[in-house]
Design an enzyme around this catalytic site. Structure first.
Site, PDB file in Angstrom:
ATOM      1  N   LYS A 124     -10.065  -2.735 -12.372  1.00 43.66           N
ATOM      2  CA  LYS A 124     -10.467  -3.014 -10.987  1.00 43.66           C
ATOM      3  C   LYS A 124     -11.791  -2.311 -10.689  1.00 43.66           C
ATOM      4  O   LYS A 124     -12.625  -2.855  -9.969  1.00 43.66           O
ATOM      5  CB  LYS A 124      -9.385  -2.526 -10.029  1.00 43.66           C
ATOM      6  CG  LYS A 124      -8.115  -3.387 -10.029  1.00 43.66           C
ATOM      7  CD  LYS A 124      -7.206  -2.982  -8.871  1.00 43.66           C
ATOM      8  CE  LYS A 124      -5.731  -3.147  -9.171  1.00 43.66           C
ATOM      9  NZ  LYS A 124      -5.200  -4.477  -9.029  1.00 43.66           N
ATOM     10  N   GLU A 208     -10.069   2.320  -1.547  1.00 44.34           N
ATOM     11  CA  GLU A 208     -10.599   1.219  -0.745  1.00 44.34           C
ATOM     12  C   GLU A 208     -10.233   1.432   0.708  1.00 44.34           C
ATOM     13  O   GLU A 208      -9.181   1.976   1.009  1.00 44.34           O
ATOM     14  CB  GLU A 208      -9.930  -0.111  -1.167  1.00 44.34           C
ATOM     15  CG  GLU A 208     -10.574  -0.792  -2.328  1.00 44.34           C
ATOM     16  CD  GLU A 208      -9.787  -2.021  -2.753  1.00 44.34           C
ATOM     17  OE1 GLU A 208      -8.896  -2.480  -2.009  1.00 44.34           O
ATOM     18  OE2 GLU A 208     -10.072  -2.518  -3.846  1.00 44.34           O
ATOM     19  N   HIS A 243       3.748  -6.034  -2.083  1.00 44.07           N
ATOM     20  CA  HIS A 243       2.541  -6.514  -2.774  1.00 44.07           C
ATOM     21  C   HIS A 243       2.832  -7.571  -3.819  1.00 44.07           C
ATOM     22  O   HIS A 243       2.017  -7.838  -4.695  1.00 44.07           O
ATOM     23  CB  HIS A 243       1.761  -5.346  -3.409  1.00 44.07           C
ATOM     24  CG  HIS A 243       1.445  -4.255  -2.433  1.00 44.07           C
ATOM     25  ND1 HIS A 243       0.657  -4.472  -1.327  1.00 44.07           N
ATOM     26  CD2 HIS A 243       1.836  -2.963  -2.370  1.00 44.07           C
ATOM     27  CE1 HIS A 243       0.570  -3.349  -0.636  1.00 44.07           C
ATOM     28  NE2 HIS A 243       1.283  -2.423  -1.236  1.00 44.07           N
ATOM     29  N   ARG A 299      -6.334 -15.286 -16.120  1.00 37.85           N
ATOM     30  CA  ARG A 299      -5.246 -16.089 -16.686  1.00 37.85           C
ATOM     31  C   ARG A 299      -4.829 -17.144 -15.671  1.00 37.85           C
ATOM     32  O   ARG A 299      -5.322 -17.151 -14.545  1.00 37.85           O
ATOM     33  CB  ARG A 299      -4.047 -15.178 -16.966  1.00 37.85           C
ATOM     34  CG  ARG A 299      -3.629 -14.440 -15.705  1.00 37.85           C
ATOM     35  CD  ARG A 299      -2.387 -13.615 -15.866  1.00 37.85           C
ATOM     36  NE  ARG A 299      -2.228 -12.664 -14.790  1.00 37.85           N
ATOM     37  CZ  ARG A 299      -1.717 -12.922 -13.600  1.00 37.85           C
ATOM     38  NH1 ARG A 299      -1.318 -14.138 -13.301  1.00 37.85           N
ATOM     39  NH2 ARG A 299      -1.613 -11.989 -12.677  1.00 37.85           N
TER      40      ARG A 299
END
Ligand code: ADP
Length: 667
Positions: A124, A208, A243, A299
């Site tokens: 990430k 973040e 999530h 993917r």
């Protein structure tokens, strides 16, 4: 590297996966004329994907790391079967650069991006750096190398709380914590690091800004080895739990046309930064107005069918054509958005028990037909076993319609018409979601499910008149179907009896709830059901998976599954699990406190199991009756002494006749 070495025509494809995605890939591969090779673990010998493929290779024991994650075994399986290419599906090794490389080294085509692209996008932090350079909008945050506490906490202060601490290597929502104040930061980092280390062997963190009322919006992209890169519109996956996506739809109902074009352009830019080849997804978090890049998945994704339904593109077909080295068949302006699609993930789990996975044999698996805009991608069939080793997703149900409202309605209808028994599923929970007014109006964010959990998992309704009648009808149909009906049974000549009226009493219970009684009147004339004071005329007509019940002049269809004394009914009011209180089982409350043991139905005494004068425990067998070719044992309704037996083997006894007397021991 010469891309023709990576991507070239092949005829045999190994699918390095299981469950619905393996089945999904096999279906398209076959349609393209390819030979398919499945792989499986010892737990999956009889699995659907094994049955669907042309060949199948056992990888090893059930545990994923001994089977589906075992790179050596997979390469060996390809060699043994002459497979020339590998499709990784999603999950397992699908985003594992080492696996992609191992395939290449073994001379196999990997249906997906190169190992290098995966590595660039896999972290990430790394991908954010790339995106920053490419000018893709990012959430304010920190994704640097330095991981010391001072750096992280300074970054958090600068960004401003609330923030999100995320594992750089993360996936599936693991290693992720919301932090609302400086005091919470340190413990959150420690626990997120611990989780990330255990899950990914890498505890690097990024920080973040936590986007308020967040929505998840992602864009499907696909690139070929000739430098073409397309976006296929966006999906909205805001309905999540922990999530993890639960419901996905395309297009996003949140974006207008201009926002749609902006996010798709940003996604093409993101994928273009690594000259991406293959199918991939660029994920964004949105505050409803702007979108910010969070990560790329290199993917095919679980939710790809919603994109297929609005574009008419078979993404697996395109993946395979890209892997053949072909150019993508359409140009960007030839990709059209048509209608709306919604997908629900059907899981073997119990929403009322904190979504605990449910394992076991699927005894009933009845799904609606794939017509009228409905598509079902399943990985299981009736009789299959859901094992505890893998993800518990059973199937995906996807509905398409010209409008969002109708797509939701169709999906809900599809869910409602699904009957699965043997394991617990989240289908009622999914229905509750699809009918929630805030889902209908798109007034949601990623925390919606958690907040509404009580409503979404509320108890099933109590059975009413219709369900009690349906229960009797279900027993009737079952007895008739099983050929248990005898000449003098009400079912044989349903409703028509030469001599007089007869009665049969039933009692049903939900869980440990009170018994609900209903009496069937049959004989000359029409059959009726008596509930309390109400008498209702009824008829039944069998149909696939149940029967039509006409009650008081209204016909409605009922789905039914009977397993011994456990009745499952689905009526227009919902799903009901009823226990048929066994009149012979010593469980009937009717007997408690009474000395009398009577024949609840006409039958023949086939065995006497206790002697007069014997001391009996509660539930001790007294005698066996044969009723409708089924043996039923009458038991002591309470502890006591068997005072007398009023019948002998061979006696034919009528309903209500006293057969034995037990005197309570008074304890
Ligand atoms: P994972 O790879 O573990 O799935 P993601 O980075 O994709 O983690 O995030 C998972 C989900 O968390 C997203 O779908 C989104 O709903 C939520 N999320 C991620 N980043 C943010 C953020 N900065 N603010 C609010 N929600 C976020």
């Amino acid at each position: 590297m010469d891309r023709s070495k990576l991507y070239r025509r092949f005829r045999t494809l190994l699918i390095a996966n299981r469950g619905e995605i393996a089945c999904r890939v096999i279906r398209t591969a076959r349609a393209m004329g390819l030979r398919t090779v499945a792989v499986y673990s010892e737990a999956d010998r009889d699995a659907m994907h094994v049955a669907l493929a042309d060949e199948a290779v056992l990888l090893g024991p059930a545990r994923a790391r001994d089977s589906y994650l075992n790179v050596e075994r997979l390469i060996e399986a390809a060699r043994k079967t002459g497979a020339e290419a590998v499709h990784p599906g999603y999950g397992f090794l699908s985003e594992n650069a080492e696996f992609a490389r191992a395939c290449f080294d073994a001379g196999l085509v990997f249906v997906g991006p190169t190992a290098g692209m995966m590595t660039a996008m896999g972290s990430k932090s790394g991908s954010k750096e790339l995106m920053e350079k490419a000018g893709v909008p990012l959430v304010p945050g920190y994704h640097g190398e330095a991981q010391d506490e001072a750096t992280l906490s300074k970054a958090a202060e600068r960004i401003g709380f609330p923030i999100l601490v995320k594992a750089s290597a993360g996936g599936g929502g693991r290693g992720m914590r919301i932090v609302r104040s400086a005091a919470e930061l340190e413990p959150a980092i420690i626990s997120a690091k611990r989780e990330a280390k255990a899950a990914f062997g890498d505890d690097r963190m990024l920080i973040e800004k936590y986007v308020d009322n967040p929505r998840h919006i992602e864009v499907q992209v696909i690139g070929d080895s000739h430098g073409n890169l397309l976006s296929l519109f966006e999906r909205e996956c805001t309905l999540q739990r922990r999530h993890q996506k639960v419901i996905e739809e395309a297009p996003s109902p949140t974006l207008n046309a201009a926002q749609r074009e902006t996010v798709c352009a940003a996604a093409r830019k993101a994928a273009g930064a690594v000259n991406y080849v293959g199918a991939g997804t660029i994920e964004f978090v949105s505050d409803g107005k702007d979108v910010f890049f969070i990560e790329m998945n290199t993917r095919l994704q679980v939710e790809h069918p919603v994109t297929e339904l609005i574009t008419g593109v078979d993404l697996v077909e395109w993946q395979l054509r890209v892997a053949f080295g072909e150019a993508l068949p359409l140009k960007q302006d030839e990709i059209r958005l048509n209608g709306h699609a919604v997908e629900a993930r059907v899981y073997a789990e119990n929403p009322t028990k904190n979504f605990m996975p449910s394992v076991g044999k699927i005894s009933t698996w009845r799904l609606p037909a794939e017509t009228g805009g409905l598509r079902i991608d399943a990985g299981y069939r009736e009789g299959d076993t859901v094992s505890p080793y893998y993800d518990a997703m059973l199937a995906k149900m996807i509905a398409w319609a010209p409008t969002r409202d109708v797509a939701i309605e169709r999906l809900n209808r599809g869910l409602e018409e699904t009957d699965v028994r043997g394991i617990v599923t989240n289908i009622p929970f999914l229905s509750a979601l699809m009918t929630h007014p805030k889902v209908r109006t798109n007034a949601i964010d990623t925390g919606f499910i958690e907040r509404e959990l009580a409503v979404l998992t509320s108890a099933a309704p109590a059975p009413g008149e219709l369900e009690l009648c349906a229960a009797v009808a279900a027993i009737a149909s079952e007895e008739q179907r099983a050929g248990r009906a005898q000449a003098n049974s009400p079912w044989q000549t349903f409703g028509w009896q030469p001599v007089g009226r007869r009665q049969r009493s039933f009692a049903f219970r939900v869980g440990h709830g009170p018994e609900q009684k209903i009496t069937l009147n049959y004989g000359s004339g029409c059959s009726t059901l008596l509930i309390g004071e109400r008498e209702l005329a009824f008829t039944i007509a069998p149909r696939e998976g149940g029967f039509d019940l006409t009650l008081d002049g209204v016909k409605s269809s009922v789905a039914a599954v009977i397993d011994g004394h456990e009745l499952y009914l689905r009526t227009r009011n919902g799903r009901f699990d009823l226990h048929w209180v066994d009149p012979f089982g010593g469980e009937s409350e009717e007997h408690v406190g009474e000395d009398k043991i009577a024949a609840p139905l006409p039958g023949t005494v086939v065995a006497v199991l206790a002697e007069e004068g014997a001391r009996l425990d509660k539930g001790a067998p007294i005698l066996t009756l044969e009723v409708m070719k089924m043996e039923q044992t009458l038991r002591a309704p309470y502890a006591g002494v068997l005072k007398s037996i009023k019948c002998k083997v061979g006696d034919i006894v009528q309903e209500g006749v006293e057969l034995a007397v037990v005197e309570a021991s008074g304890e």
